[in-house]
Design a protein around this motif. Structure first.
Motif, PDB file in Angstrom:
ATOM      1  N   SER A 447       0.824  -1.213   0.000  1.00  0.00           N
ATOM      2  CA  SER A 447       0.000   0.000   0.000  1.00  0.00           C
ATOM      3  C   SER A 447       0.859   1.264   0.000  1.00  0.00           C
ATOM      4  O   SER A 447       2.004   1.248   0.445  1.00  0.00           O
ATOM      5  CB  SER A 447      -0.885  -0.008   1.251  1.00  0.00           C
ATOM      6  OG  SER A 447      -1.473   1.247   1.448  1.00  0.00           O
ATOM      7  N   TRP A 451      -2.593   4.773   7.700  1.00  0.00           N
ATOM      8  CA  TRP A 451      -3.877   5.087   8.341  1.00  0.00           C
ATOM      9  C   TRP A 451      -3.645   5.414   9.819  1.00  0.00           C
ATOM     10  O   TRP A 451      -2.821   4.774  10.483  1.00  0.00           O
ATOM     11  CB  TRP A 451      -4.822   3.897   8.227  1.00  0.00           C
ATOM     12  CG  TRP A 451      -5.237   3.583   6.814  1.00  0.00           C
ATOM     13  CD1 TRP A 451      -4.434   3.129   5.808  1.00  0.00           C
ATOM     14  CD2 TRP A 451      -6.544   3.715   6.252  1.00  0.00           C
ATOM     15  NE1 TRP A 451      -5.162   2.957   4.651  1.00  0.00           N
ATOM     16  CE2 TRP A 451      -6.468   3.311   4.895  1.00  0.00           C
ATOM     17  CE3 TRP A 451      -7.781   4.122   6.750  1.00  0.00           C
ATOM     18  CZ2 TRP A 451      -7.577   3.310   4.047  1.00  0.00           C
ATOM     19  CZ3 TRP A 451      -8.887   4.109   5.907  1.00  0.00           C
ATOM     20  CH2 TRP A 451      -8.777   3.723   4.579  1.00  0.00           C
ATOM     21  N   TYR A 495      -5.417  -4.592   7.482  1.00  0.00           N
ATOM     22  CA  TYR A 495      -5.478  -4.848   6.044  1.00  0.00           C
ATOM     23  C   TYR A 495      -5.912  -6.291   5.807  1.00  0.00           C
ATOM     24  O   TYR A 495      -5.700  -7.160   6.658  1.00  0.00           O
ATOM     25  CB  TYR A 495      -4.091  -4.657   5.426  1.00  0.00           C
ATOM     26  CG  TYR A 495      -3.794  -3.215   5.053  1.00  0.00           C
ATOM     27  CD1 TYR A 495      -4.025  -2.763   3.755  1.00  0.00           C
ATOM     28  CD2 TYR A 495      -3.289  -2.334   5.986  1.00  0.00           C
ATOM     29  CE1 TYR A 495      -3.751  -1.447   3.406  1.00  0.00           C
ATOM     30  CE2 TYR A 495      -3.010  -1.015   5.643  1.00  0.00           C
ATOM     31  CZ  TYR A 495      -3.236  -0.576   4.351  1.00  0.00           C
ATOM     32  OH  TYR A 495      -2.973   0.716   3.994  1.00  0.00           O
ATOM     33  N   VAL A 502      -8.839  -1.953   3.783  1.00  0.00           N
ATOM     34  CA  VAL A 502      -8.576  -1.636   5.196  1.00  0.00           C
ATOM     35  C   VAL A 502      -9.876  -1.734   5.978  1.00  0.00           C
ATOM     36  O   VAL A 502     -10.892  -1.177   5.558  1.00  0.00           O
ATOM     37  CB  VAL A 502      -7.976  -0.223   5.342  1.00  0.00           C
ATOM     38  CG1 VAL A 502      -7.815   0.156   6.797  1.00  0.00           C
ATOM     39  CG2 VAL A 502      -6.621  -0.166   4.656  1.00  0.00           C
ATOM     40  N   ASP A 519      -8.445   0.418  -0.315  1.00  0.00           N
ATOM     41  CA  ASP A 519      -7.259   1.184   0.098  1.00  0.00           C
ATOM     42  C   ASP A 519      -6.759   2.100  -1.017  1.00  0.00           C
ATOM     43  O   ASP A 519      -6.093   3.095  -0.757  1.00  0.00           O
ATOM     44  CB  ASP A 519      -6.154   0.213   0.537  1.00  0.00           C
ATOM     45  CG  ASP A 519      -4.903   0.947   1.014  1.00  0.00           C
ATOM     46  OD1 ASP A 519      -5.014   1.734   1.967  1.00  0.00           O
ATOM     47  OD2 ASP A 519      -3.830   0.746   0.416  1.00  0.00           O
TER      48      ASP A 519
END
Ligand code: DHE
Length: 550
Positions: A447, A451, A495, A502, A519
């Motif tokens: 990714s 977050w 994840y 997510v 995501d």
């Protein structure tokens, strides 16, 4: 306030019954009143106060109220501690803290505790705390239930589902764990595990999921049957926050370690059956020189090394990291590494060689070289670092491990690869809005997003959103509000195995939910709600948890 379940009640009643010997105590046999330090409580109120304290306050202030993440809550300050005793704060002072919380990360309890409960706590906190009784091998053995013996378990999965992408989701207040198929998003089962389950960990093979709760109960779930099933249960103490399995080659799915908050002890079990093998108390001297002997030396985070047969157990109040070698589980060799106080949560860097753990009373992150069992560095970061297991990203600054902070609005990026700046904070970021309350960060090797939540920020506009940053530019990409029909505080991320979704929990509100985001697009993919979704907290993907991917 939410009711404790039956077990919780029995436990706290048991704890309260072990009230300490108190020289200032006067009992009135007629109405069974305890009068101490100028306040009075009935035995019934003492039990209720203990229950509320155990449920809501013990995690931060310690089961014996001697303090940890939060200050001590003793009637008279211990020697050398300049924070006021609760008798100095008095009813009004204690009420102000309970009702309003603090900028340091204590939530405001007004609206969560009732007026009667708040009033009771202003008195309960001014009397001496109850003593915690021992919970040794005999009691652990008595609590052990082997529900499905190994010989009666299937040897292969009895379904065609992808266990690697199963999610275990904690329904904290219900004392349940839901197993959800991450591919189809179907709820496979909701299992009754224990009071206020805290975390889940998966076995090295990924077959078993273990939960541990604030009642000290470990529940072992087998994912091979068509419907995941509880195969064993045991209690390692009255209160706990962590459990982990042996992951080193040759020891997969062999042993399990339990970290006791109360009593403070490390318990090792057979990971196939949960038969207890050994108990080691963690009491000892504190790290910072004054030779203070700490009885309530709680075990906070635990991780399992992939490179040697050890667990890394963090002894909170003492500020030492215990490297527990499990090759002889009945007589484990423990190497103590002095670090900093109070050790709380942490995780591996992207190579899996280094373990980074928050020392939240020192505002530092401690780095341990796991294969060499050595302290590498103690890094100042910010007020009360709280990373969860942290997040690993890579960009032009290097390989970075990230921690959020409970006590201030700050994400700190620590460089973990060799070269200039290694083991220093090379970047700091603020999320939008003021105040801290950040609990967790998360990313994934596939990714480009990081977050971050603001769960304990007192402002509902901040505690209900999640912030997403670009891992290359380190700029905020988007602040995502709670989707329509979802209410509560956003907490914790996980994840899926592919690293393209997510999962976020919404709890402590009127409409609990698990919200699944794409995501890449940051669009809501699915919202999981229903009667069974009750205050979801931690979510653990089997593959990511087994392989320490975060
Ligand atoms: Fe946690 C992890 C302790 C409050 C949700 N929590 C941990 C760990 C510890 C800990 C030691 C690390 C376990 C590990 O990795 O081995 N937590 C405590 C407390 O003492 C504290 C501050 C107060 C308490 O009474 O428990 C506390 N924690 C909370 C919450 O209020 C949260 C948000 C919801 C709840 O369960 O009540 C909460 N804690 C979590 C979660 C993790 C966690 C979801 C796992 C994070 C991960 O990704 O591994």
């Amino acid at each position: 306030m939410k009711k404790l379940n039956l077990f919780g009640l029995v436990l706290v009643v048991a704890l309260a019954t072990f009230s300490c010997k108190n020289t200032k105590e006067e009992k009135n046999p007629k109405n069974d009143k305890i009068t101490e330090n100028g306040v009075a409580l009935t035995q019934k109120e003492m039990k209720q106060g203990s229950a509320i304290f155990f449920d809501r306050c013990a995690g931060c202030h310690g089961s014996s109220r001697k303090g940890a993440t939060g200050p001590h809550l003793l009637p008279i300050s211990p020697k050398g501690d300049n924070r006021p005793g609760t008798t100095v704060l008095g009813v009004a002072g204690i009420r102000a803290f309970i009702e309003n919380g603090t900028p340091g990360g204590m939530p405001e309890w007004r609206g969560i505790l009732s007026e009667q409960e708040i009033e009771l706590m202003t008195r309960f906190l001014q009397v001496d705390p109850p003593i915690v009784p021992p919970f040794g091998m005999d009691k652990i053995n008595k609590s052990w239930k082997l529900i499905v013996p190994v010989a009666e378990r299937p040897t292969t999965p009895q379904h065609n589902r992808n266990i690697d992408n199963y999610f275990g989701v904690i329904m904290r207040d219900a004392g349940k764990v839901a197993i959800i198929d991450g591919d189809t998003k179907e709820k496979l089962v909701v299992l009754k595990t224990g009071f206020a389950v805290h975390i889940l960990r998966t076995s090295a093979s990924g077959r078993y999921i273990y939960s541990v709760g604030r009642d000290g109960k470990i529940t072992m779930i087998d994912t091979y049957p068509k419907i995941p099933t509880i195969v064993a249960e045991v209690k390692g103490g009255f209160d706990a926050r962590s459990v982990e399995v042996s992951k080193y080659k040759g020891y997969e799915d062999k042993y399990l370690v339990f970290g006791g908050y109360s009593p403070a002890q490390i318990v090792i079990f057979d990971a196939q059956t949960l038969e207890p093998l050994s108990v080691t108390p963690t009491a000892g001297n504190a790290v910072d020189g004054d030779k203070e002997y700490i009885k309530e030396a709680r075990v906070a985070s635990i991780v399992a090394s992939h490179s040697n047969p050890v667990w890394i157990c963090n002894i909170k109040e003492r500020g030492v990291v215990d490297i527990v070698n499990y090759t002889d589980p009945k007589n484990p060799k423990i190497t103590e590494i002095p670090a900093a106080r109070f050790l709380h949560d942490g995780g591996f860097d992207s190579t899996g060689r280094y373990f980074l753990v928050a020392a939240n009373a020192s505002n530092e992150v401690v780095v341990i070289d796991v294969p060499n069992e050595k302290l590498v560095k103690i890094i100042p970061t910010g007020i009360k670092p709280h990373p969860g297991r942290g997040a690993n990203i890579k960009n032009k600054l290097g390989n970075l491990w990230i921690t959020s902070h409970l006590g201030e609005n700050k994400l700190s990026f620590i460089k973990t690869n060799p070269g200039k700046g290694q083991w220093t904070v090379v970047k700091e970021l603020k999320a939008p809005g003021i105040g801290g309350g950040e609990l967790f960060v998360k990313s994934h090797p596939k990714s480009h997003h990081l977050w971050c939540d603001r769960t304990l920020n007192p402002d509902p506009k901040l505690n209900s959103v999640v912030d997403v940053f670009d891992t290359n530019t380190l700029k905020l990409v988007k602040t995502l509000p709670a989707p329509k029909g979802v209410d509560g505080r956003a907490v914790h991320f996980e994840y899926n195995k592919a690293g393209d979704e997510v999962w976020v929990s919404y709890f402590m509100g009127k409409k609990s939910a698990i919200v699944i985001y794409n995501d890449k697009t940051l669009k809501v993919k699915q919202i999981i709600q229903g009667d069974w979704v009750q205050n979801p907290t931690g979510k653990f993907n089997v593959y990511n948890t087994t392989h320490d991917i975060y």
